[in-house]
Design a protein around this motif. Structure first.
Motif: not given
Length: 398
Positions: A141-143, A207-216
């Motif tokens: 969870y990454r707000p 998915l939107n609560e896992m951070g805005s940045f796409d780590l991939w």
């Protein structure tokens, strides 16, 4: 390639202008995040590039330089331990931020009269304290606002493995793999991976609560920064020569991006091409815009030396601690905002003044300890042909 064309650690010494640029990135990020009128004008003013790209790339650049040199001098085991120790330390900073959010910000948001703060933490109120806190400390969870540092921590955790693999197989397959993963990310890999993993992991976090940045996608920028840093540490980075050859097209790209960005603010629709400029998935033209901006900065490095004023330099040298402090004031700003759409004039001025004062004070507190962690060369020679012109200078560098 002539030795004078290479940007080397030995001839560069400590590049204070690079520290100042990191400090400037923090100022840029802060002005973007704080709920003041400045955020309207400072957010992506130079086209399709933000301070986040610069912050991540410069962090990777310095990481690659410092820890690759450490591996050469002290061995890969010592490098790995140092890198993991830094990762754990950064996780500790993030844990303190989470403790502040859950112990201070959540009770304020729960009153219901701070919609901006409440919306930032809506998953906490939806999922409950136990689940939200557990998944936050697991970096699941990454707000909003608390998603850049976890990305940094995750990338840092895998950096030692990347350096070890590069030692055996070289950087070409690593860069190629990172590029292919970035390419997949442009076409929905993150969403597909999330749906697949949710079948096996006992959590149902959106998915939107896992951070805005796409780590991939963003891992490619990190890996590229690490590679540049390693080459820099080896004295094999002809970056000035590259910049001289590409400065004109780079300037044209920056101008085109600036014009297009402002046309979009006036109502222009990108349509199907929007994904090429997407920030969160690090779109292709966004990467091009960033590379063009970096080229101009390298070309104008003599001008950038004027930026090396002490406040920016020490904030850049303590960038992570300063970044964490700025987040505290972002939450304070949302608290002050209440139900309003914008802070009043005096509140804006007061928030900006207190925030930057606290950031500078933090930098002064941590500057000495941070400086000790980076080995310094015995000589500090200027860049350019004159740095290798005399036998004495060559002997000192050798």
């Amino acid at each position: 390639m002539a030795a004078s064309e290479y940007l080397t650690f030995e001839t560069m010494g400590r590049r204070l202008e690079l520290d100042a640029i990191r400090g400037l990135m923090l100022v840029w990020i802060t002005l973007t995040h704080l709920p003041t009128a400045a955020s309207t004008y400072i957010n992506q003013p130079f086209g399709f590039v933000s301070a986040a790209e610069g912050f991540i790339f410069l962090s990777a650049l310095f990481t690659g330089r410092i820890y690759s040199r450490m591996a050469e001098h002290d061995g890969y085991r010592a490098m790995t331990w140092k890198l993991w120790a830094r990762t754990v330390r950064l996780y500790g900073y993030h844990a303190l931020l989470l403790a502040f959010v859950f112990l201070v910000a959540v009770p304020i948001a729960a009153r219901g009269n701070r919609p901006g703060l409440h919306n930032l933490l809506d998953f906490y109120f939806f999922a409950g304290a136990k689940r939200a806190i557990t998944e936050a400390f697991l970096l699941i969870y990454r707000p909003p606002l608390l998603d850049i540092l976890p990305m940094y921590i995750i990338f840092l955790a895998f950096t030692s493995a990347a350096l070890l693999v590069a030692r055996k197989v070289g950087w070409k397959p690593i860069l190629q793999t990172a590029f292919v993963v970035w390419l997949f990310a442009q076409f929905g890999f993150r969403s597909a991976e999330h749906n697949f993993m949710m079948r096996f992991i006992p959590t149902r976090i959106p998915l939107n609560e896992m951070g805005s940045f796409d780590l991939w996608a963003w891992q490619f920028l990190w890996i590229a920064g690490i590679w540049f840093g390693v080459r820099w540490g080896q004295g094999k980075l002809p970056i000035e020569a590259w910049a001289k050859r590409t400065v004109i097209p780079a300037a044209m790209i920056i101008c085109a991006g600036y014009v297009l960005r402002h046309e979009i603010s006036n109502g222009l629709q990108l349509g199907l091409a929007e994904f090429l400029f997407d920030k969160w998935h690090l779109g292709a033209l966004r990467l091009v815009n960033f590379a063009a901006g970096a080229t101009l900065l390298v070309y104008a490095q003599s001008v950038l030396k004027t930026l090396a004023i002490r406040p920016l330099v020490i904030m850049g040298q303590c960038s992570l601690q300063v970044f964490c402090v700025h987040l505290l004031f972002c939450f304070a700003g949302l608290t002050l905002l209440g139900n309003a759409s914008m802070l009043s004039g005096w509140k804006q001025f007061g928030l900006l003044a207190v925030t930057f004062s606290a950031m500078l004070a933090t930098a002064k507190i941590f500057s000495k300890s941070e400086a000790k962690q980076e080995p310094q060369p015995k000589v500090d020679l200027p860049l350019g042909p004159e740095s290798t012109g005399s036998p004495a200078a060559r002997a000192a560098v050798a």
